[in-house]
Design an enzyme around this catalytic site. Structure first.
Site, PDB file in Angstrom:
ATOM      1  N   HIS A  12       0.907  -1.221   0.092  1.00  0.00           N
ATOM      2  CA  HIS A  12      -0.075   0.098  -0.180  1.00  0.00           C
ATOM      3  C   HIS A  12       0.825   1.195  -0.156  1.00  0.00           C
ATOM      4  O   HIS A  12       1.946   1.212   0.317  1.00  0.00           O
ATOM      5  CB  HIS A  12      -0.828   0.000   1.271  1.00  0.00           C
ATOM      6  CG  HIS A  12      -0.253   0.257   2.509  1.00  0.00           C
ATOM      7  ND1 HIS A  12       0.460  -0.968   3.086  1.00  0.00           N
ATOM      8  CD2 HIS A  12       0.250   1.149   3.353  1.00  0.00           C
ATOM      9  CE1 HIS A  12       0.895  -0.587   4.397  1.00  0.00           C
ATOM     10  NE2 HIS A  12       1.043   0.827   4.431  1.00  0.00           N
ATOM     11  N   HIS A  50       5.349   6.437  -1.628  1.00  0.00           N
ATOM     12  CA  HIS A  50       6.066   5.279  -1.770  1.00  0.00           C
ATOM     13  C   HIS A  50       5.064   4.010  -1.517  1.00  0.00           C
ATOM     14  O   HIS A  50       4.012   4.044  -0.671  1.00  0.00           O
ATOM     15  CB  HIS A  50       7.434   5.211  -1.187  1.00  0.00           C
ATOM     16  CG  HIS A  50       7.097   5.018   0.437  1.00  0.00           C
ATOM     17  ND1 HIS A  50       6.673   6.259   1.320  1.00  0.00           N
ATOM     18  CD2 HIS A  50       7.025   4.124   1.167  1.00  0.00           C
ATOM     19  CE1 HIS A  50       6.335   5.698   2.472  1.00  0.00           C
ATOM     20  NE2 HIS A  50       6.569   4.272   2.312  1.00  0.00           N
TER      21      HIS A  50
END
Length: 476
Positions: free
Chosen positions: A305, A389
């Protein structure tokens, strides 16, 4: 679970039979003389139409029948009114956005419905079942002996076992799994999150958007469970305590998780064989001559995620404001594509850099790059979204939050020299074990904007040693 559309039979006086009335039958009943009639318009026995035995007066029975019929129709009319969806109550991307629906039909998702009894969960569950049809399975807590007025540990075990079985059976009906329960306790949210993580499902938490969803006085009437307002107020307090998750973010759908995981492992396999990497191997091992297997060095993450806002269940600064943002509420549960433009490795973490679109940046906190300025000097001057990220793996003992800090450190440094042209792109070295592979072709990853709940027991366990030390100090 009970909801605004459940059609439980109301308590009916013994003076009339509980049958459905119609305007046609009412007209017929009014035309009948000397015969009392019930709510259906059909003749009934005289002794059950009134509580007292009275002589029948011509012309009066029809009037009495209309009065009884009116009393019986009023609850039915109310139920019919409640059966219709309130304006905006079904405004969820899972039901309205074609892109989201198409993506979820080829992925695997656990939808956790939460809310007070009578708030509209069961109606929402039926709407989801109708939208996804044979690709959807709905598990109602009531069917497993779990009721708000009498929670059962055995019932919850049975419910969880049923959900786990469906998660693992690999059938079409396991594409979208819906759990219909109040889910107002933190442990339940964490447990369902664990189930989703174990079976690589994205989890979405939904609460009905009806106007009365948190109004105990109205819910007392709508639930039909006989719950007192005091009990509903207790449940409301717990529901509000769990409104804010550990964090919000984009959760990669199951098909793309496998692809990205394999790409990352292939990159690590290639990296630790390059001569350029071996020259700086001491950054990872502490010894120039010692080899390292990067696949074993990093512990891969199962749920990939991209975090947007860390809330810590409301304790983090700005958490409540972020959750109230209209864009956040409107986007919750929606699917969009993340663009992964680089892979990076440090002695602590391995991750993928995410380049956000203008629309995605609306979900990005304004202080995300400024917050770590003390730890990463110069990060505050980076463009918004620079910290975005996906953590792919961490070295032993390293927390995933370090991945974003490692990325910011790389971005604040002068661009590294290209040391190798690889099949996927250009590899640069930034010193102290920092490597970044800029991808020639970005990896497009479908992701659902949702949230995550973890168990709080971990936090409590950390505080126990401190509690034991204090008495010792006071004794000394």
């Amino acid at each position: 679970m009970p909801a605004i559309v459940e059609t439980r039979e109301e308590a009916v006086p013994e003076t009339a039979a509980p049958t459905e009335a119609s305007p046609k039958k009412s007209a017929e009943a009014a035309a009948v003389e000397k015969e009392p009639s019930g709510p259906s318009g059909e003749p009934v026995q005289a002794e059950v139409t009134t509580e007292k035995s009275e002589p029948v007066i011509p012309g009066e029975p029809a009037v009495k029948a209309e009065a009884v019929e009116s009393v019986q129709q009023e609850p039915e009319a109310q139920k019919e009114k409640d059966s219709a969806p309130a304006p905006g109550s079904l405004s969820f991307p899972l039901l309205e956005h074609e892109e989201t629906k198409a993506a979820l039909r080829i992925s695997r998702t656990l939808v956790v419905l939460r809310g007070l009894p009578g708030s509209g969960k069961s109606f929402l569950a039926r709407a989801l079942a109708e939208t996804y049809k044979d690709q959807c399975s709905v598990f109602c807590a009531d069917d497993h002996g779990v009721k708000p007025e009498s929670p059962s540990a055995d019932g919850y075990n049975a419910l969880d076992e049923a959900v786990v079985a469906r998660c693992g059976d690999g059938t079409a009906s396991a594409v979208l799994i819906v759990v219909d329960d109040t889910n107002h306790a933190h442990d339940r949210l964490a447990r369902l999150g664990e189930i989703a993580k174990e079976h690589q499902l994205v989890v979405v938490f939904l609460e009905p958007q009806t106007e009365w969803s948190r109004d105990p006085s109205q819910l007392k009437q709508k639930s039909g469970r006989g719950l007192e307002e005091a009990r509903l107020l207790e449940m409301k307090a717990l529901l509000e305590e769990t409104s804010l998750p550990l964090y919000f973010g984009w959760f990669l759908l199951s098909p793309v998780q496998v692809k990205i995981g394999c790409t990352a492992m292939d990159f690590l396999k290639t990296l630790d064989t390059l001569e350029a990497f071996k020259k700086h191997i001491a950054d990872f091992t502490g010894e120039a001559e010692k080899e390292v297997d990067l696949e074993q060095y990093f512990q891969a993450k199962r749920s990939l995620h991209c975090t947007t806002k860390f809330c810590n269940y409301g304790k983090a600064d700005g958490a409540a404001e972020y959750a109230k943002n209209p864009v956040v509420n409107k986007s919750y549960g929606s699917v969009s594509e993340l663009s992964l433009t680089a892979l990076f490795v440090t002695p602590r973490t391995v991750g993928a850099r995410v380049s956000l679109t203008e629309q995605q940046l609306q979900l990005w906190p304004a202080d995300a790059e400024k917050e770590p300025e003390a730890t990463v000097p110069g990060s505050a001057a980076l463009p918004a979204g620079s910290r975005a990220h996906v953590t792919l793996g961490c070295a032993e003992g390293v927390q995933p939050v370090q991945t974003g800090l490692d990325l910011l450190q790389i971005l604040t440094l002068p661009e590294g020299e290209v040391v190798e042209e690889m099949e996927l792109g250009s590899l640069r070295y930034y010193g102290e074990g920092r490597w970044m592979l800029s991808l020639r072709e970005p990896i497009c990853a479908a992701a659902c904007f949702s949230s995550f709940y973890g168990r709080k027991e971990v936090e409590a366990a950390k505080k126990e040693p401190e509690k034991k030390k204090k008495p010792k100090c006071s004794i000394l």
